[in-house]
Design a protein around this motif. Sequence first.
Motif, PDB file in Angstrom:
ATOM      1  N   MET A 137       0.928  -1.245  -0.030  1.00 17.65           N
ATOM      2  CA  MET A 137       0.019   0.034   0.265  1.00 17.65           C
ATOM      3  C   MET A 137       0.945   1.300  -0.138  1.00 17.65           C
ATOM      4  N   ILE A 138       2.087   1.140   0.744  1.00 15.76           N
ATOM      5  CA  ILE A 138       2.910   2.177   0.897  1.00 15.76           C
ATOM      6  C   ILE A 138       3.545   2.567  -0.407  1.00 15.76           C
ATOM      7  N   ALA A 139       3.778   1.512  -1.117  1.00  9.31           N
ATOM      8  CA  ALA A 139       4.686   1.454  -2.378  1.00  9.31           C
ATOM      9  C   ALA A 139       3.865   2.133  -3.479  1.00  9.31           C
ATOM     10  N   ILE A 140       2.290   1.956  -3.595  1.00  9.21           N
ATOM     11  CA  ILE A 140       1.762   2.282  -4.427  1.00  9.21           C
ATOM     12  C   ILE A 140       1.563   4.018  -3.932  1.00  9.21           C
ATOM     13  N   PHE A 141       1.335   4.229  -2.646  1.00 13.24           N
ATOM     14  CA  PHE A 141       1.309   5.699  -2.596  1.00 13.24           C
ATOM     15  C   PHE A 141       2.409   6.465  -2.970  1.00 13.24           C
ATOM     16  N   GLY A 142       3.697   5.801  -2.822  1.00 14.05           N
ATOM     17  CA  GLY A 142       4.984   6.523  -3.258  1.00 14.05           C
ATOM     18  C   GLY A 142       5.034   6.632  -4.903  1.00 14.05           C
ATOM     19  N   HIS A 143       4.761   5.846  -5.619  1.00 11.74           N
ATOM     20  CA  HIS A 143       4.538   5.720  -7.025  1.00 11.74           C
ATOM     21  C   HIS A 143       3.627   6.642  -7.447  1.00 11.74           C
ATOM     22  N   GLU A 144       2.272   6.722  -6.985  1.00  9.00           N
ATOM     23  CA  GLU A 144       1.453   7.579  -7.445  1.00  9.00           C
ATOM     24  C   GLU A 144       1.498   9.012  -7.076  1.00  9.00           C
ATOM     25  N   THR A 145       2.075   9.509  -5.895  1.00  8.14           N
ATOM     26  CA  THR A 145       2.214  10.932  -5.590  1.00  8.14           C
ATOM     27  C   THR A 145       3.123  11.224  -4.938  1.00  8.14           C
ATOM     28  N   ALA A 146       4.531  10.573  -4.619  1.00  5.27           N
ATOM     29  CA  ALA A 146       5.328  10.841  -3.888  1.00  5.27           C
ATOM     30  C   ALA A 146       5.018  11.072  -2.443  1.00  5.27           C
ATOM     31  N   TYR A 147       4.447  10.019  -2.154  1.00  3.29           N
ATOM     32  CA  TYR A 147       3.969  10.120  -0.828  1.00  3.29           C
ATOM     33  C   TYR A 147       2.770  11.498  -0.509  1.00  3.29           C
ATOM     34  N   GLY A 148       2.237  11.764  -1.249  1.00  2.00           N
ATOM     35  CA  GLY A 148       1.157  13.066  -1.159  1.00  2.00           C
ATOM     36  C   GLY A 148       1.820  14.113  -1.691  1.00  2.00           C
ATOM     37  N   ALA A 149       3.216  14.465  -2.137  1.00  4.06           N
ATOM     38  CA  ALA A 149       3.772  15.598  -2.471  1.00  4.06           C
ATOM     39  C   ALA A 149       3.069  16.077  -3.842  1.00  4.06           C
ATOM     40  N   VAL A 150       2.978  15.284  -4.704  1.00  5.97           N
ATOM     41  CA  VAL A 150       2.556  15.572  -6.050  1.00  5.97           C
ATOM     42  C   VAL A 150       1.216  15.086  -6.137  1.00  5.97           C
ATOM     43  N   THR A 151       0.133  16.089  -6.501  1.00  4.81           N
ATOM     44  CA  THR A 151      -1.286  15.310  -6.528  1.00  4.81           C
ATOM     45  C   THR A 151      -2.083  16.039  -7.701  1.00  4.81           C
TER      46      THR A 151
END
Length: 355
Positions: A137-151
């Motif tokens: 789950m964290i890996a997808i979070f990181g791939h999608e938005t750099a852990y919430g930095a780019v949305t």
Amino acid sequence: MMRSKSFRIGRLFHFAGVVLSAWTLTASAPLHAQDSGGTGFDAYVQSLWPKAEARGVSRATFDRVTAGLRYNARVVALDRDNLGAPPSPNTPIPAFAPYKAKHVDAARIGGGRRVHDRLLPLLSRIEQRTGVPTSIMIAIFGHETAYGAVTGNFDLPEALATLAYEGRRRSLFEPEFLATLEMVQKGVPREVLKGSWAGAFGYPQFLPSVYLAVAEDGDGDGVARIWSSEADAIESIGSYLRRAGWRAGQPWGVAVRVPASFDRNRFATRLQPTRCPRVFARYSRWRSLAEWRADGFQPIDGRWPDGQIQATLLEPDGPGKTAYLLTGNYRAILDYNCSNFYALSVGLLADEIDR
């Protein structure tokens, strides 16, 4: 709606652009080929009121969301740049190693470990509910938005209405625009509807229709705030993968060395993929891990999972390089984004977060 009923909501986009290849969508001649909207755009938006009403949207909500919407030429330009001719079946597929180096890098690994450690009690509870490992789950979070930095910072209703009006992919974008109206009707604040030019938003980069179908409240406040709550975003990612068929207790895959004597032609797949053909056509036939092991395959980390697990072989960089035996859980990641490079990178990043 479980996988046995063909779970194919298709989280089609991430913040960098369209994930689903343009050639898998209908690219008919645009219904409105002009470069500016004007009264035509306004009239089109207003014509959607009966469809919005049929979805339970009030007139007040409709007017509030659509007030001030303008045709966004930048969105159309980005969409047209993204739409290209499909690659020839004979076009070489690039090597995976450079992609891996860029997407499973020190920044993502370190950031993932920090987020994972900070949220571990919460993550453990979500894993119990969904069966999806915390690191995935964290890996997808990181791939999608750099852990919430780019949305993304495009206005979702405006971007989706523009793409629907432009017309080439109205069957995709008009329902997504209507889904934004339904989200606001159900309590999502209008001002948080910001995301990619193609309509994905929040930490997991869900399309509005996917948000309505799978988003879950992970922090107990009664609202699935995937745009600001890490708990809600991660719970929703777990919910998505669970619905896509994730099986608790099984790995996504195993990195292996292929024996020199292996006859690839003998185990070539006989299946004819109906979706993402350049992705699925690269796999071997399915066999148990015990059968692969008996043929001399060696796990790079020295450990074999349960031998009864079924797996298919992928050699992303060709013979002589690292290969992967991929389970059904890998297919769940592909449901999130139908790209071997993406799914492999998610699995490998999760493994690094776990170390």
